[in-house]
Design a protein around this motif. Structure first.
Motif, PDB file in Angstrom:
ATOM      1  N   VAL A 154       4.643  -1.056   2.897  1.00 34.60           N
ATOM      2  CA  VAL A 154       4.134   0.316   2.828  1.00 34.60           C
ATOM      3  C   VAL A 154       5.180   1.247   2.221  1.00 34.60           C
ATOM      4  CG1 VAL A 154       3.442   2.322   4.221  1.00 34.60           C
ATOM      5  CG2 VAL A 154       2.437   0.081   4.693  1.00 34.60           C
ATOM      6  N   HIS A 155       4.727   2.013   1.230  1.00 39.07           N
ATOM      7  CA  HIS A 155       5.502   3.159   0.725  1.00 39.07           C
ATOM      8  C   HIS A 155       5.171   4.296   1.676  1.00 39.07           C
ATOM      9  CE1 HIS A 155       6.695   6.086  -2.707  1.00 39.07           C
ATOM     10  NE2 HIS A 155       6.456   6.809  -1.620  1.00 39.07           N
ATOM     11  N   ALA A 156       6.163   4.680   2.486  1.00 40.11           N
ATOM     12  CA  ALA A 156       5.913   5.625   3.573  1.00 40.11           C
ATOM     13  C   ALA A 156       6.376   7.039   3.203  1.00 40.11           C
ATOM     14  CB  ALA A 156       6.611   5.141   4.841  1.00 40.11           C
ATOM     15  N   CYS A 200      13.366  10.008  -8.042  1.00 39.22           N
ATOM     16  CA  CYS A 200      12.654   8.859  -7.484  1.00 39.22           C
ATOM     17  C   CYS A 200      12.007   9.318  -6.178  1.00 39.22           C
ATOM     18  CB  CYS A 200      13.614   7.696  -7.229  1.00 39.22           C
ATOM     19  SG  CYS A 200      14.997   8.143  -6.171  1.00 39.22           S
ATOM     20  N   SER A 201      11.111   8.511  -5.658  1.00 37.17           N
ATOM     21  CA  SER A 201      10.420   8.850  -4.412  1.00 37.17           C
ATOM     22  C   SER A 201      10.526   7.674  -3.435  1.00 37.17           C
ATOM     23  CB  SER A 201       8.952   9.145  -4.670  1.00 37.17           C
ATOM     24  OG  SER A 201       8.849  10.266  -5.518  1.00 37.17           O
ATOM     25  N   PRO A 202      10.941   7.944  -2.188  1.00 37.24           N
ATOM     26  CA  PRO A 202      11.456   9.205  -1.683  1.00 37.24           C
ATOM     27  C   PRO A 202      12.678   9.642  -2.496  1.00 37.24           C
ATOM     28  CG  PRO A 202      11.249   7.563   0.092  1.00 37.24           C
ATOM     29  CD  PRO A 202      10.984   6.868  -1.180  1.00 37.24           C
ATOM     30  N   MET A 241       0.838  -1.192   0.000  1.00 42.10           N
ATOM     31  CA  MET A 241       0.000   0.000   0.000  1.00 42.10           C
ATOM     32  C   MET A 241       0.878   1.250   0.000  1.00 42.10           C
ATOM     33  SD  MET A 241      -3.076  -1.345   2.426  1.00 42.10           S
ATOM     34  CE  MET A 241      -4.334  -0.230   1.811  1.00 42.10           C
ATOM     35  N   TYR A 242       0.324   2.315  -0.549  1.00 42.59           N
ATOM     36  CA  TYR A 242       1.074   3.570  -0.700  1.00 42.59           C
ATOM     37  C   TYR A 242       0.443   4.643   0.192  1.00 42.59           C
ATOM     38  CZ  TYR A 242       3.101   1.625  -5.022  1.00 42.59           C
ATOM     39  OH  TYR A 242       3.767   0.859  -5.938  1.00 42.59           O
ATOM     40  N   LEU A 243       1.287   5.357   0.933  1.00 36.88           N
ATOM     41  CA  LEU A 243       0.813   6.536   1.655  1.00 36.88           C
ATOM     42  C   LEU A 243       1.178   7.801   0.874  1.00 36.88           C
ATOM     43  CD1 LEU A 243       1.564   5.427   5.332  1.00 36.88           C
ATOM     44  CD2 LEU A 243      -0.587   5.345   4.052  1.00 36.88           C
ATOM     45  N   VAL A 283       9.131  -0.075   2.598  1.00 40.17           N
ATOM     46  CA  VAL A 283       9.957  -0.125   1.385  1.00 40.17           C
ATOM     47  C   VAL A 283      10.805   1.144   1.269  1.00 40.17           C
ATOM     48  CG1 VAL A 283       8.352  -1.623   0.126  1.00 40.17           C
ATOM     49  CG2 VAL A 283       8.136   0.865  -0.117  1.00 40.17           C
ATOM     50  N   HIS A 284      11.821   1.056   0.474  1.00 41.58           N
ATOM     51  CA  HIS A 284      12.746   2.142   0.099  1.00 41.58           C
ATOM     52  C   HIS A 284      12.953   3.234   1.159  1.00 41.58           C
ATOM     53  CE1 HIS A 284       9.028   4.111  -1.122  1.00 41.58           C
ATOM     54  NE2 HIS A 284       8.966   3.570  -2.326  1.00 41.58           N
ATOM     55  N   VAL A 285      13.487   2.839   2.301  1.00 41.53           N
ATOM     56  CA  VAL A 285      13.824   3.811   3.358  1.00 41.53           C
ATOM     57  C   VAL A 285      15.028   4.631   2.881  1.00 41.53           C
ATOM     58  CG1 VAL A 285      14.660   4.066   5.724  1.00 41.53           C
ATOM     59  CG2 VAL A 285      12.932   2.331   5.178  1.00 41.53           C
TER      60      VAL A 285
END
Ligand code: URP
Ligand code: ZN
Ligand code: ZN
Length: 476
Positions: A193-195, A299-301, A162-164, A249-251
Motif C-alpha cells: 500500500v502507498h499510504a 516525490c510522494s510522500p 494499491m494506492y491510497l 511502501v516508502h515510509v
C-alpha cells in the motif's frame, strides 16, 4: 539464458550474509553457489576450468533485491518513466542489485493473466540485465478481477499493490482496498500500500493554490506526515479485518513509523520499507531554490525533516522497517518531469536503483547498522517477502550465484555523468560514498565489471515468485 553457465571461484573475500561475515571462497557451478570454504581448480569437486575471481580485501554480498521499482511505466495517462527495463536494469546491476520487482497493471477490460503475459513479453523484449518479478497493481477492481487474483500465484505473482493517494488516477477507496485485501488473504498474497490520504491532500493542495502558493516546497507542505500516518493506520485496520499481510511502501516519517509499531503490537501482519532518498534528502531541498533544482527532489510522500531521517535510519536497524527499496521512478528533468507551472505539475518520483546499495552501505560506515543488517534490509528480507528466498538474497549452497564484490577501501562519487540510468539528472549528484562495487555476477556470469555493464550479458529472466514462507529474521 546465458549460453554457458559459468564455473568460477570467488576467492578470498569476506562473505556477508544476514547471519554475519565470514572469510570464504564461493564456488559457483552452473550458475548456483556450489560450496563455501576453500577451493582450488582441479581439486575435489572443483572443475579444472573454473575461473578464479580475486576478492581479497573485498566484501562478497548477495545481489541486492529491490522490491519497488517503476521501469517503463506510464503515469498520468501518457507520461513514461525515463528508464525502461534495459537502462533501468543496467543501472540496477551497476549498483549491485541483481533482482527487481516492478509493477504490472491491466488495461481497462483486460484480465490480470493477459496483462501479466503482455508485461512479460514487453519486459523480455527489452532484454534486461537483472532478474525481474512483478507486483500486480489494482485500482478499483470489480468482482471478476478480484476472482482472477487467485490465479496469480500460479503465474508467479504473489503480491498486489494499491494506492491510497493520487485521486482520479491510481487511488483506491476503502471498499476496494478491503475487498482486494479479503481476496488477497484467500490466496495468501501480500498487499502493498502507498499510504497517503489522497482526499485530504487534494483539499490541502486546493487551499494552497487558492492562496497563491505555487512553488515546489508546497508539494511537501500539502502532504504533511499526518496524511501519511492516517493512511498507514487505515490500511492496517483493513488488513487486520481481512487477515491479510500488509506491506507499507516508502515510509517517510516518524508519525508513520509510530502507526506501524502500533499496528504490529495490535497483531497486524505488517511489513514496511523506506527508500534511499528519505535517508539522504530532507524538506529543505524544496525550499528557496529555483524550481529546476527543487523539482529534482519531488516525490510522494515528500522528503521530511532531519529528525525523520534520523528515525528512519534507526528504524532500519531495530525496526519497524524491514526493507530498503529505491522506488526508482525517474522522469527527464528537461522533459517529462515538468518543471514549469505550479507544483502540482511536477511528476513525482526519483531515480535511485543504482544508488540504493551504495546508500545502504554508507549506513554501515556511518554506524547506523551492521553489515549483516545491510544485507538483511537490502537483499534477504525483500527476497523473503517476494517469495524468492533462499534462491535470492542469500549466499548458501543452492542459491543463485548473484554476487556483488564491493571494495571497502575505495569510494565512489555518485553522478549522472557516470550512472547507467537514462535519467538526465541525479538527485545525489556529487555525493561521495564509501565503497565501490567492483564486479557483479548474475547466476554466476559477470554482468558488471570495473564501471561498465557487459553488453553481451543481458540474460535477466522472469522470476516465478512463491508465497513467502521464510519468516524475517531467520536465515537459511
Ligand atoms: O513519488 C513517487 N513515489 N513516485 C513513484 C510512484 C509511487 O507513488 O510510488
Ligand atoms: Zn507510491
Ligand atoms: Zn513507487
Amino acid at each position: 539464458m546465458f549460453s554457458r553457465p559459468r564455473r568460477c571461484i570467488v576467492r578470498g573475500g569476506e562473505v556477508v550474509t544476514a547471519a554475519g561475515v565470514v572469510r570464504s571462497d564461493v564456488l559457483v557451478v552452473d550458475g548456483v553457489v556450489a560450496g563455501l570454504g576453500s577451493f582450488e581448480p582441479g581439486h575435489d569437486e572443483v572443475p579444472a576450468d573454473a575461473e578464479v575471481i580475486d576478492a581479497h580485501g573485498s566484501y562478497v554480498l548477495p545481489g541486492g533485491v529491490d522490491f519497488h521499482t517503476h521501469l517503463d511505466s506510464v503515469f498520468r495517462g501518457s507520461i513514461r518513466t525515463a528508464d525502461d527495463f534495459a537502462s533501468g536494469t543496467a543501472a540496477a546491476v551497476a549498483g549491485g542489485t541483481t533482482t527487481i520487482v516492478d509493477f504490472c497493471r491491466a488495461e481497462a477490460g483486460q484480465s490480470l493473466a493477459d496483462a501479466l503475459a503482455d508485461w512479460r513479453e514487453r519486459v523480455a523484449a527489452q532484454r534486461p540485465w537483472a532478474d525481474y518479478g512483478a507486483h500486480m497493481v489494482l485500482v478499483q477492481p470489480d468482482a471478476e478481477t478480484l476472482e482472477q487474483l487467485s490465479g496469480l500465484p500460479d503465474l508467479g505473482v504473489t503480491s498486489v499493490k494499491m494506492y491510497l493517494a493520487y485521486p482520479g488516477q491510481m487511488m483506491s477507496d476503502d471498499e476496494a482496498l478491503l475487498r482486494a485485501m479479503q481476496s488477497a488473504a484467500e490466496s495468501d498474497m501480500l498487499v502493498l500500500v502507498h499510504a497517503e490520504n489522497g482526499h485530504a491532500i487534494k483539499v490541502l493542495v486546493g487551499d494552497a493554490l487558492a492562496a497563491g502558493h505555487t512553488e515546489p516546497d508546497w508539494h511537501g507542505k500539502t502532504r504533511p506526515p499526518m496524511t501519511e500516518a492516517e493512511a498507514v493506520m487505515r490500511a492496517s485496520v483493513l488488513a487486520r479485518l481481512s487477515g491479510t499481510r500488509l506491506y507499507i511502501v516508502h515510509v517517510s516519517s516518524s508519525e508513520a513509523l509510530a502507526e506501524i509499531e502500533r499496528a504490529r503490537a495490535a497483531g497486524t501482519q505488517i511489513f514496511a520499507e523506506t527508500c534511499s532518498h528519505y535517508l539522504v534528502f530532507d524538506e529543505s531541498m524544496l525550499e528557496g531554490v529555483p524550481r529546476e533544482i527543487a523539482a529534482r527532489f519531488v516525490c510522494s510522500p515528500p522528503t521530511r525533516s532531519l529528525e525523520d531521517q534520523t528515525e528512519l535510519w534507526g528504524a532500519l536497524d531495530s525496526g519497524p522497517l524491514d526493507v530498503l527499496s529505491s522506488d526508482h521512478c525517474p522522469f527527464a528533468l528537461h522533459g517529462e518531469k515538468i518543471v514549469e507551472g505550479d507544483f502540482t505539475h511536477i511528476l513525482n518520483g526519483l531515480p535511485g536503483v543504482e544508488q540504493r546499495m551504495a546508500i545502504a552501505y554508507q549506513g554501515v560506515v556511518d554506524g547506523h547498522y551492521t553489515l549483516a543488517r545491510m544485507v538483511e534490509i537490502a537483499s534477504s528480507n525483500p527476497a523473503k517477502l517476494a517469495g524468492l528466498y533462499p534462491r535470492k538474497g542469500e549466499i548458501a549452497v543452492g542459491s543463485d550465484a548473484d554476487l556483488v564484490i564491493l571494495d571497502p577501501r575505495q569510494s565512489s562519487i555518485l553522478s549522472a555523468s557516470t550512472h547507467h540510468s537514462a535519467a538526465d539528472y541525479l538527485p545525489y549528484e556529487g555525493m561521495e560514498v564509501s565503497g565501490r562495487v567492483r564486479q557483479v555476477l548474475l547466476r554466476g556470469e559477470t554482468v558488471f565489471f570495473d564501471g561498465a555493464v557487459l553488453q553481451n550479458q543481458r540474460a535477466g529472466a522472469y522470476l516465478h515468485r512463491s508465497t513467502p514462507s521464510h519468516p524475517l529474521g531467520e536465515t537459511k
